[in-house]
Every structure is written in structure tokens, then in C-alpha cells.
Design an enzyme around this catalytic site. Structure first.
Site, mmCIF file in Angstrom:
data_model
loop_
_atom_site.group_PDB
_atom_site.id
_atom_site.type_symbol
_atom_site.label_atom_id
_atom_site.label_comp_id
_atom_site.label_asym_id
_atom_site.label_seq_id
_atom_site.Cartn_x
_atom_site.Cartn_y
_atom_site.Cartn_z
ATOM 1 N N GLU A 152 -11.025 -9.087 3.114
ATOM 2 C CA GLU A 152 -9.772 -8.709 3.754
ATOM 3 C C GLU A 152 -10.096 -8.539 5.232
ATOM 4 O O GLU A 152 -10.882 -7.652 5.600
ATOM 5 C CB GLU A 152 -9.208 -7.408 3.155
ATOM 6 N N ASN A 159 0.855 -1.184 0.000
ATOM 7 C CA ASN A 159 0.000 0.000 0.000
ATOM 8 C C ASN A 159 0.899 1.244 0.000
ATOM 9 O O ASN A 159 1.675 1.458 0.941
ATOM 10 C CB ASN A 159 -0.902 -0.037 1.247
#
Ligand code: PXP
Length: 254
Positions: A165, A12
Site C-alpha cells: 500500500e 477505513n
């Protein structure tokens, strides 16, 4: 490239854009040499170091990643682009324009510093269902960022999201709490088993770092971890290549 059976890493890169926006928030949209750091350049190096995908969260307040970053990533990366987004019609339109490989639907609250808590898939089920249907029709795999709670997991399966997730934030925040940490780990463990039993592919993310990865990686049925803050923090000292390589090694205990 990931070897068969190994745990995948989505890096990320939001906080590279946080750093850029801290100085260049009102600069023109140019990506010229002076507008630094460029998150897209960082993504390319992260891929070279073994990242299996690049994850960005385009927030409604545009505090870090900008729409143009996502478009540039779509054109330049060679792994998978995972777009985290709120469940809104505007974001769904944007995702359909960009066509990331995957969309992870997350809750969004303008006052939060970073994503706090999982999505209430049960509470916004109808809205989620419409967005998931549109994204799936365009061939975009959808993941729901949820707490490891039975009701949320069952709703994700009912809505036909192929991925969940699991939010690892509560576990990560309990790192020094000898009572809460095992409890939170157990919740994640049971959540991963439950999701897998319902046919969902299990990813996890939020607050994963170079220390807690030793325990996180022992969760059952894990497919991919999305990690941002700790990798970018380490990269300030070691460079992004070393930071990604070290995390991948710890994830797969090599
Ligand atoms: N997964 C999701 C859905 C997120 O929203 C975030 C960022 O908040 C992450 C993973 C990465 O979390 P971190 O930056 O703590 O590694």
C-alpha cells in the site's frame, strides 16, 4: 460488487470508533444501544453502499478500534476485512485468531495522531519476514504500507508480500504546494510502476479525499484505495451511504 477492472474501495472506519471512544472510553464492553456510534453497524451500511472491503487499524494503545470490534466485523461483514497492525508478536497472534482476509502491516508510534510515514521494511526486514511467513501460512494475504521508495518496494517484493500500500500522505499534504505536489505525484507514479514490475499488487492510502482522488486515480496499476477520514467526515453531513457512493463514483469516474 465491483465491476471488472474497477478500482476497489476499502473504507477505513477507525474514526467511527474514535467518536465512540471520545464518550465511552471507560464504558463496559457492551455494544448496547447507548454505546454509539457502533463502527460495525457503520461498516454494514458502507458495504451496502458499495464498499469493497472494510479496513480497521487495531492500535496498540487501543485509542479507537477495540479487539472486540474486529471480532464482530469478522462475523458480520460480507466483503473483505483488512486489518492494519504493527509488526509485533502480539498483533500477529491476534491476526491469527481473527483471520482477516488481509493484514496491512503499518508502522506505529504512540505519540502520532494518525499513521505518519511508511514502514521501514528494510530496517525491520527480519522481524517482518517472520510475521509475513506466519500470516501466509494461515492463508492471510499481507500488504506492507510503505513510502513509494525503490529500496522499500524491492524489500517488499523480496519478502514475498503480495501487496504494497503506497503511502499517499506526503502527496496529500503537498496539495497547495505547486512545486512539491507534482514531485510527490511523480514519486507515487514511479513507485506504482516499480512495484507492478516486481509483481506486487499496488494499493494506496492516507489523506485521499474527494478532491485529490481526481489525480490519485490516474496512478498506474492501482488495485485498491483505503480511505477513512474524508469519507467519515463527509458522512457526518450526507450519511455514510452517500459518502461511499460519491467516493466510488469519483474513483471510477462515473
Ligand atoms: N491506509 C493506512 C495504512 C492507514 O494507516 C490509514 C489511516 O491512517 C489509511 C489508509 C486511511 O487514511 P485516511 O484516514 O487519511 O483516509
Amino acid at each position: 460488487m465491483a465491476s471488472p477492472g474497477s478500482l476497489l474501495l476499502g473504507v477505513n472506519i477507525d474514526h467511527a470508533a474514535t467518536l465512540r471512544q471520545a464518550r465511552y472510553r471507560s464504558a463496559p464492553r457492551t455494544c448496547g444501544q447507548m454505546v454509539e456510534p457502533d463502527p460495525v453497524a457503520l461498516a454494514l451500511v458502507a458495504e451496502r453502499a458499495g464498499a469493497d472491503g472494510i479496513t480497521v487499524h487495531l492500535r496498540e494503545d487501543r485509542r479507537h478500534i477495540q479487539p472486540r470490534d474486529v471480532l464482530r466485523l469478522r462475523e458480520s461483514i460480507s466483503t473483505r476485512l483488512n486489518l492494519e497492525m504493527a509488526c509485533t508478536p502480539a498483533m500477529a497472534r491476534f491476526a491469527l485468531e481473527v483471520r482477516p482476509d488481509a493484514v496491512c502491516i503499518v508502522p506505529e508510534n504512540r505519540t502520532e495522531v494518525t499513521t505518519e510515514g511508511g514502514l521501514d521494511a528494510v530496517g525491520i526486514s527480519r522481524r517482518l519476514g517472520r510475521v509475513i511467513e506466519r500470516l501466509h501460512a494461515a492463508g492471510i494475504a499481507v500488504s506492507l504500507f510503505i513510502e513509494p521508495d525503490s529500496a522499500q518496494i524491492e524489500e517488499a517484493a523480496r519478502l514475498g508480500a503480495p501487496f504494497v500500500e503506497l503511502h499517499t500522505g506526503a502527496y496529500a499534504n503537498a496539495c497547495f504546494d505547486t512545486r512539491r505536489r507534482p514531485r510527490e505525484f511523480k514519486r507515487l507514479y514511479s513507485g506504482a510502476e516499480h512495484a507492478h514490475a516486481l509483481g506486487l499488487t499496488v494499493n494506496a492510502g492516507h489523506g485521499i479525499n474527494y478532491v485529490n482522488i481526481a489525480e490519485i486515480r490516474t496512478l498506474p496499476h492501482l488495485h485498491e484505495l483505503n480511505i477513512g477520514h474524508s469519507i467519515l467526515s463527509r458522512a457526518l453531513f450526507t450519511g455514510i451511504e452517500e459518502a461511499v457512493r460519491e467516493m466510488k463514483a469519483r474513483m471510477n469516474d462515473k
